[in-house]
Design a protein around this motif. Structure first.
Motif, PDB file in Angstrom:
ATOM      1  N   GLY A 135       1.141  -1.282   0.049  1.00  0.00           N
ATOM      2  CA  GLY A 135       0.364  -0.097   0.232  1.00  0.00           C
ATOM      3  C   GLY A 135       0.822   0.954  -0.214  1.00  0.00           C
ATOM      4  N   TYR A 136       2.109   1.102   0.875  1.00  0.00           N
ATOM      5  CA  TYR A 136       2.950   2.366   0.996  1.00  0.00           C
ATOM      6  C   TYR A 136       3.232   2.366  -0.507  1.00  0.00           C
ATOM      7  CZ  TYR A 136       5.892   5.874   3.126  1.00  0.00           C
ATOM      8  OH  TYR A 136       5.968   6.778   3.857  1.00  0.00           O
ATOM      9  N   PHE A 137       3.754   1.809  -0.579  1.00  0.00           N
ATOM     10  CA  PHE A 137       4.866   1.581  -2.142  1.00  0.00           C
ATOM     11  C   PHE A 137       3.836   1.147  -3.452  1.00  0.00           C
ATOM     12  CE2 PHE A 137       7.914   0.607   1.109  1.00  0.00           C
ATOM     13  CZ  PHE A 137       9.014   1.816   1.153  1.00  0.00           C
ATOM     14  N   ARG A 138       2.680   2.023  -3.602  1.00  0.00           N
ATOM     15  CA  ARG A 138       2.002   1.045  -4.754  1.00  0.00           C
ATOM     16  C   ARG A 138       1.782   1.583  -5.825  1.00  0.00           C
ATOM     17  NH1 ARG A 138      -4.001   1.877  -3.079  1.00  0.00           N
ATOM     18  NH2 ARG A 138      -5.112   0.379  -5.275  1.00  0.00           N
ATOM     19  N   GLU A 139       1.905   0.946  -6.862  1.00  0.00           N
ATOM     20  CA  GLU A 139       2.257   1.032  -8.484  1.00  0.00           C
ATOM     21  C   GLU A 139       3.690   0.763  -8.699  1.00  0.00           C
ATOM     22  OE1 GLU A 139      -0.354   0.499 -10.248  1.00  0.00           O
ATOM     23  OE2 GLU A 139      -1.606   1.056  -8.453  1.00  0.00           O
ATOM     24  N   THR A 140       4.252   0.212  -7.454  1.00  0.00           N
ATOM     25  CA  THR A 140       6.232   0.363  -8.291  1.00  0.00           C
ATOM     26  C   THR A 140       6.271  -1.685  -7.820  1.00  0.00           C
ATOM     27  OG1 THR A 140       6.134   0.068  -5.772  1.00  0.00           O
ATOM     28  CG2 THR A 140       6.939   2.204  -6.584  1.00  0.00           C
ATOM     29  N   TRP A 141       7.608  -1.960  -7.976  1.00  0.00           N
ATOM     30  CA  TRP A 141       7.670  -3.941  -8.248  1.00  0.00           C
ATOM     31  C   TRP A 141       7.614  -4.362  -7.535  1.00  0.00           C
ATOM     32  CZ3 TRP A 141      11.447  -5.860  -5.111  1.00  0.00           C
ATOM     33  CH2 TRP A 141      12.353  -5.341  -5.213  1.00  0.00           C
ATOM     34  N   ILE A 142       7.863  -3.255  -6.152  1.00  0.00           N
ATOM     35  CA  ILE A 142       7.623  -3.753  -4.489  1.00  0.00           C
ATOM     36  C   ILE A 142       6.189  -4.180  -4.506  1.00  0.00           C
ATOM     37  CG2 ILE A 142       7.468  -3.817  -1.979  1.00  0.00           C
ATOM     38  CD1 ILE A 142      10.045  -1.946  -2.641  1.00  0.00           C
ATOM     39  N   ASP A 143       4.929  -3.428  -5.256  1.00  0.00           N
ATOM     40  CA  ASP A 143       3.849  -3.615  -4.585  1.00  0.00           C
ATOM     41  C   ASP A 143       3.547  -4.770  -5.416  1.00  0.00           C
ATOM     42  OD1 ASP A 143       1.336  -3.420  -4.697  1.00  0.00           O
ATOM     43  OD2 ASP A 143       0.827  -2.020  -6.333  1.00  0.00           O
ATOM     44  N   LYS A 144       3.828  -5.133  -6.768  1.00  0.00           N
ATOM     45  CA  LYS A 144       3.813  -5.956  -8.046  1.00  0.00           C
ATOM     46  C   LYS A 144       3.789  -7.370  -7.198  1.00  0.00           C
ATOM     47  CE  LYS A 144       3.064  -3.151 -12.286  1.00  0.00           C
ATOM     48  NZ  LYS A 144       3.979  -2.069 -12.687  1.00  0.00           N
ATOM     49  N   LEU A 145       5.062  -7.321  -6.283  1.00  0.00           N
ATOM     50  CA  LEU A 145       6.104  -9.026  -6.075  1.00  0.00           C
ATOM     51  C   LEU A 145       4.572  -9.061  -4.517  1.00  0.00           C
ATOM     52  CD1 LEU A 145       8.155 -10.730  -5.991  1.00  0.00           C
ATOM     53  CD2 LEU A 145       9.019  -9.268  -4.086  1.00  0.00           C
ATOM     54  N   SER A 146       4.356  -7.915  -3.905  1.00  0.00           N
ATOM     55  CA  SER A 146       3.773  -8.324  -2.638  1.00  0.00           C
ATOM     56  C   SER A 146       1.887  -8.128  -2.748  1.00  0.00           C
ATOM     57  CB  SER A 146       3.358  -7.018  -1.844  1.00  0.00           C
ATOM     58  OG  SER A 146       4.193  -6.714  -1.407  1.00  0.00           O
ATOM     59  N   THR A 147       1.327  -8.433  -4.336  1.00  0.00           N
ATOM     60  CA  THR A 147       0.572  -8.074  -4.887  1.00  0.00           C
ATOM     61  C   THR A 147       0.358  -9.845  -5.177  1.00  0.00           C
ATOM     62  OG1 THR A 147      -0.146  -6.064  -5.585  1.00  0.00           O
ATOM     63  CG2 THR A 147      -1.614  -7.328  -6.335  1.00  0.00           C
ATOM     64  N   SER A 148       1.499  -9.983  -5.790  1.00  0.00           N
ATOM     65  CA  SER A 148       1.130 -11.450  -6.462  1.00  0.00           C
ATOM     66  C   SER A 148       1.107 -12.764  -5.714  1.00  0.00           C
ATOM     67  CB  SER A 148       2.390 -11.474  -7.324  1.00  0.00           C
ATOM     68  OG  SER A 148       2.824 -10.800  -8.548  1.00  0.00           O
ATOM     69  N   LEU A 149       2.473 -12.655  -4.332  1.00  0.00           N
ATOM     70  CA  LEU A 149       2.391 -13.142  -3.341  1.00  0.00           C
ATOM     71  C   LEU A 149       0.614 -13.268  -3.107  1.00  0.00           C
ATOM     72  CD1 LEU A 149       5.505 -12.687  -1.449  1.00  0.00           C
ATOM     73  CD2 LEU A 149       4.681 -14.641  -2.668  1.00  0.00           C
ATOM     74  N   ALA A 150       0.394 -12.327  -2.725  1.00  0.00           N
ATOM     75  CA  ALA A 150      -1.221 -12.511  -1.699  1.00  0.00           C
ATOM     76  C   ALA A 150      -2.841 -12.825  -3.303  1.00  0.00           C
ATOM     77  CB  ALA A 150      -1.728 -11.028  -2.130  1.00  0.00           C
ATOM     78  N   ILE A 151      -2.181 -12.630  -3.918  1.00  0.00           N
ATOM     79  CA  ILE A 151      -2.738 -13.522  -5.479  1.00  0.00           C
ATOM     80  C   ILE A 151      -2.497 -15.206  -5.295  1.00  0.00           C
ATOM     81  CG2 ILE A 151      -3.722 -13.940  -7.864  1.00  0.00           C
ATOM     82  CD1 ILE A 151      -3.037 -10.475  -7.894  1.00  0.00           C
ATOM     83  N   ALA A 152      -1.133 -15.258  -5.560  1.00  0.00           N
ATOM     84  CA  ALA A 152      -0.302 -17.000  -5.471  1.00  0.00           C
ATOM     85  C   ALA A 152      -1.624 -17.987  -3.924  1.00  0.00           C
ATOM     86  CB  ALA A 152       0.773 -17.156  -5.233  1.00  0.00           C
ATOM     87  N   GLY A 153      -1.529 -16.700  -2.694  1.00  0.00           N
ATOM     88  CA  GLY A 153      -1.513 -17.378  -1.492  1.00  0.00           C
ATOM     89  C   GLY A 153      -3.172 -18.028  -1.099  1.00  0.00           C
ATOM     90  N   VAL A 154      -3.947 -16.825  -1.910  1.00  0.00           N
ATOM     91  CA  VAL A 154      -5.313 -17.485  -2.199  1.00  0.00           C
ATOM     92  C   VAL A 154      -6.320 -18.161  -3.592  1.00  0.00           C
ATOM     93  CG1 VAL A 154      -6.701 -14.711  -0.931  1.00  0.00           C
ATOM     94  CG2 VAL A 154      -6.286 -14.821  -3.511  1.00  0.00           C
ATOM     95  N   SER A 155      -4.989 -18.494  -4.782  1.00  0.00           N
ATOM     96  CA  SER A 155      -5.322 -19.109  -5.663  1.00  0.00           C
ATOM     97  C   SER A 155      -4.791 -20.652  -5.351  1.00  0.00           C
ATOM     98  CB  SER A 155      -4.643 -18.472  -6.614  1.00  0.00           C
ATOM     99  OG  SER A 155      -5.300 -16.915  -6.815  1.00  0.00           O
ATOM    100  N   VAL A 156      -4.166 -20.664  -4.539  1.00  0.00           N
ATOM    101  CA  VAL A 156      -3.381 -22.349  -4.693  1.00  0.00           C
ATOM    102  C   VAL A 156      -3.907 -23.185  -4.622  1.00  0.00           C
ATOM    103  CG1 VAL A 156      -1.266 -23.402  -4.048  1.00  0.00           C
ATOM    104  CG2 VAL A 156      -0.736 -21.689  -5.261  1.00  0.00           C
TER     105      VAL A 156
END
Lengths: 552, 317
Positions: free
Chosen positions: B121-142
């Motif tokens: 949330g703090y680093f929105r739209e940066t690669w850090i955000d993308k990495l965190s969001t990808s982990l979150a999506i993987a967490g709920v999808s796997v």
């Protein structure tokens, strides 16, 4: 002096090191066998186990003995009944409903109390006499149906007991393998201590307490019990059969219902032995040096035909055609990765109840097609048959793929097979209701596997006309006077060899009549660490854990 | 606050009765024989009828429900048909194991979720955000049971670091908070934590981003508040919603996961439900569902009260 001192110090150090090295070996000398069961819970430990024959395998024949037992010493011969807590038995010559059993002297319960005639009477009454203090409804179901004719027990003297059946029944000694002897003294101890509003509540509390601290006469004693997690058994060094005193010290039973979890536990060294490993893991298990055991079990995977009016199976040509149209070897080598034995009847050659059927069950498609054409069917006129089966279930092996295999195989012999797939427990319930019941949903065969340990389970309940629903499992209402006559003959033949011959005659008649579509026998696969030695997997649901050893 | 709490407690009563009714009816209207656990498949109808009467299953359904509810109110959920053991003891023991697992999973999942969410949330739209969001999506999808099996293959079968199944070397009855026992908890807890981790990450990320874009944050910064102080305000504003989401997730975890507990042979409520279903042990099934449902209801009640305590606007609503 210095040299002397140094030498002495070195010697002391070497001795200390040697002692230290030897100490852990002494401390860890206890041999422990850890087994992953397929059950989701520890089978009941109070004498009459639940969870089918897996229950008898792990908490029945381990902690308890019955008056008669199974010979589990050979992997090649069929398991037969042998003396257990009774050394000999005899039916009354004048009244064939009365049996005298001579009891084994010197057998004691794990609590140190002697096994005697009072204990036998007490154990019979725990499941048959509703007003007995120790009567337990929860143990009736798994006992009464396995010895349907047993009526009562009477003490003659300390080491002799008389059992009475409702009708003459030569199968009684075989059925008695299922009545496990629990210690009345220990139960009474719990009963006396129990709180409860009435005798029934106290009795229930006593059985609950007994289940946690059980006492039988078997080769294994209960050491500790964590419900749903583990049961630890230790060897009974005072077991009456000195040849069967366990070689290992402790056996730990762990419920692991999921096949992949069991396999992972074995691969990671958490257990030493698993029942029914995941079939697709077998090559890896072999590759990693684990040992695999399998053997034909007294078990049949069949289609049980409806014989009610209008059923297509009433034509023996159709029944025989179905039996000839299935390539069982193909099913074994392909779909089931070798984990089945092709069935050519309820019993296979070598079994004392096999007999000599004239109809040979084998794969012969031309002969099957010929029979079907004679019955009026062909490529342009297929016979529609509907089968009720389940998607899973104990003993059902792989019901859906196996039925789809049959569907394809039989299509080549002009059958159009329709599957009615229902939940396993519902299929069980419907089995008792029979082919005429609406629950059959128009099916003209049902696919429920069955245990073939004793004559009643294997033959009588299916073939005798009086066993039709609601009495028992003659689901298809078979009504064949020849079967009835042969059942009567077998039941009333009390010489064991002659009784076996009569049963063989009944079995041969059922095969000749193509009473079922006989497909497969299960093989009870199990995998274990190479450290486990001395395993003999008999042709039985059970296994003797006594001769098993563990190498370090 | 007291009136609000009392009102919320009163609302719970009809919910509890409805839950009891639904779980009683659900297991009764399914086809099959309730005595499957004690009746062998080949039992005659006569024997089945005899035992049905002994267990009271021959009585009319409303009578059975009435008696069951009356006993339940006295803390007696009957005895398991399969084992004869009291249902309440069986359930509470399993719930204890599930709570252990849920707490471990919550610690992992919520900590990871909050951290990843705040960072994203703090680093929105940066690669850090993308990495965190990808982990979150993987967490709920796997699929978590699949993840469990993968973890077992890697850490138990191949590396032999952690046990594959079970709840402790001597069973959970002998549970202790030492490594010998905790190592049994690691793989199931990680597997259980991935979904809450993903959900919390996404929630916290959205809340943080939303709050950071609000005018009052600019005002705080304009007043010269240090970034840490600003963040404290962000956390305080995000807390009620995040707490609600975490409460819900904790509720799900306390219900136990049939799949995860079966994969790891973890003797919790999911494992218990699995056995009750397969053995068709009706008293055990009813008791387990009821206790779990009550847990869920009371947990929601606690979360509601906690939310109201944190944010006074809620109790006015």
């Amino acid at each position: 002096m210095l040299i002397k001192t140094t030498t002495r110090a070195a010697l002391i150090a070497a001795l200390a090191l040697a002692t230290a090295a030897a100490w852990p070996r002494t401390a860890s000398a206890e041999t422990v066998l850890r087994i992953g069961m397929t059950a989701a819970d520890i089978p009941r430990t109070l004498g009459q186990p639940d969870q089918g024959f897996e229950g008898n395998r792990f908490t029945g024949v381990t902690m308890y003995d019955a008056l008669t037992g199974w010979d589990l010493s050979s992997a090649d011969k069929a398991s037969v009944v042998i003396p257990g807590l009774a050394t000999e038995w005899k039916v009354d010559d004048t009244d064939k409903t009365k049996w005298t059993f001579k009891l084994r002297p010197g057998a004691t319960f794990h609590d140190g109390t002697p096994f005697n005639a009072d204990a036998v009477v007490w154990n019979v009454e725990k499941v048959l006499k509703q007003d007995a203090p120790q009567f337990d409804a929860s143990q009736v179901g798994v006992t009464a149906s396995r010895m349907p004719t047993l009526a009562s027990a009477r003490k003659i003297d300390d080491m002799t007991v008389e059992l009475t059946t409702k009708e003459p029944d030569s199968f009684l000694p075989i059925n008695l393998t299922n009545l496990f002897m629990a210690s009345p003294t220990k139960w009474q101890h719990f009963y006396d201590k129990a709180d409860g509003a009435d005798a029934k509540a106290k009795s229930q509390a006593a059985w609950t307490a007994f289940a946690k601290d059980a006492a039988g006469t078997g080769p294994w004693k209960m050491a500790s019990f964590t419900p749903r997690e583990r049961l630890e058994l230790v060897k009974n060094a005072n077991y009456w059969d000195k040849a069967r005193v366990p070689k290992i010290d402790k056996m730990v039973l762990l419920p692991m219902p999921e096949a992949n979890a069991r396999t992972a536990a074995l691969l990671s060294g958490q257990v030493d032995w698993v029942e029914a490993p995941a079939p697709d893991a077998l090559p890896e298990l072999k590759q990693r040096g684990f040992k695999l055991y399998a053997n034909e079990q007294p078990h049949v995977w069949p289609w049980q035909f409806s014989r009610v009016e209008g059923s297509p199976w009433n034509d023996i040509r159709v029944r025989k055609a179905a039996n000839l149209c299935v390539d069982r070897e193909g099913l074994k080598d392909g779909l089931l990765a070798g984990l089945m034995v092709p069935a050519t009847g309820t019993f296979e050659p070598g079994h004392p109840w096999r007999g000599k059927p004239t109809f040979e069950i084998k794969y012969d498609k031309p002969a099957a097609q010929k029979l079907m054409r004679e019955a009026g069917f062909g490529p342009n006129k297929k016979l529609t048959v509907k089968i009720q089966t389940s998607a899973s279930g104990s003993g059902q092996m792989q019901p859906l793929p196996m039925n789809e295999y049959l569907q394809q195989a039989l299509a080549e012999c002009y059958f159009d097979v329709q599957l009615d797939v229902i939940e396993w427990n519902t299929l069980f319930t419907n089995w008792r209701r029979g082919a005429k019941d609406p629950s059959a949903n128009g099916s003209n065969a049902t696919n429920v596997t069955y245990a073939a340990m004793d004559p009643f389970f294997a033959l009588v309940r299916f073939l005798q006309s009086s066993m039709a629903p609601p009495v028992s499992n003659n689901w298809g209402f078979i009504n064949n006077p020849k079967f009835d006559e042969l059942v009567k003959k077998a039941r009333q033949t009390f010489d064991p060899a002659a009784r076996d011959a009569a049963l063989a005659e009944l079995h041969a008649a059922s095969v000749d009549d193509a009473a079922f579509l006989y497909v497969a026998h299960d093989v009870g696969p199990r995998a274990m660490s190479p450290k486990v030695t001395g395993v003999i997997q008999p042709k039985s649901w059970f296994i003797d854990f006594s001769p098993i050893s563990m190498t370090p | 606050m007291l009136a609000y709490t009392a009102r919320r407690i009163v609302y719970v009563i009809p919910i509890v009765i409805s839950v009891a009714l639904v779980c009683f009816l659900l297991v009764h209207i399914t086809p099959g024989d309730p005595l499957v656990a004690v009746l062998p498949a080949d039992a005659s109808q006569e024997l089945a009828a005899q035992l049905r009467a002994a267990y009271g299953f021959d009585r009319p359904l409303p009578v059975q429900f009435g008696l069951w509810l009356l006993r339940a109110l006295h803390g007696d959920l009957g005895n398991s048909i399969a084992t004869g053991r009291p249902v309440l003891a069986e359930v509470m023991r399993a719930v204890g194991n599930t709570v252990t697992l849920a707490i471990a999973a919550a610690i992992i999942g919520f900590t990871m979720g909050i951290l990843l969410g705040l960072i994203a949330g703090y680093f929105r739209e940066t690669w850090i955000d993308k990495l965190s969001t990808s982990l979150a999506i993987a967490g709920v999808s796997v699929p978590h049971y699949w993840l469990g099996m993968v973890l077992v293959i890697i850490f138990s079968v191949e590396l032999n670091w952690l046990p594959a199944v079970g709840a402790g070397p001597g069973g959970s009855a002998a549970w202790a908070w030492d490594w010998e026992h905790l190592k049994y908890l690691v793989l199931p807890a990680i597997t259980t934590s991935v979904i809450p981790m993903g959900i919390v990450t996404r929630t916290v990320r959205a809340l943080t981003g939303d709050i950071l874009s609000q005018d009052f944050v600019e005002a705080l910064r304009a007043k010269g508040l240090h970034e840490t102080g600003v963040f404290r305000h962000v956390i305080k504003n995000a807390a009620p919603t995040a707490l609600a989401v975490m409460g819900l997730q904790l509720g799900y975890m306390l219900g136990g996961s049939i799949l995860i507990e079966t994969v790891f042979s973890w003797p919790g409520s999911g494992f218990l439900l699995n056995s009750a279903i397969f053995q068709r042990d009706l008293p055990l099934l009813q008791g387990t569902i009821l206790v779990l449902a009550l847990f869920f209801v009371f947990l929601n009640l606690l979360v509601d009260i906690a939310q109201a305590a944190i944010d006074p606007r809620i109790k006015r609503g």
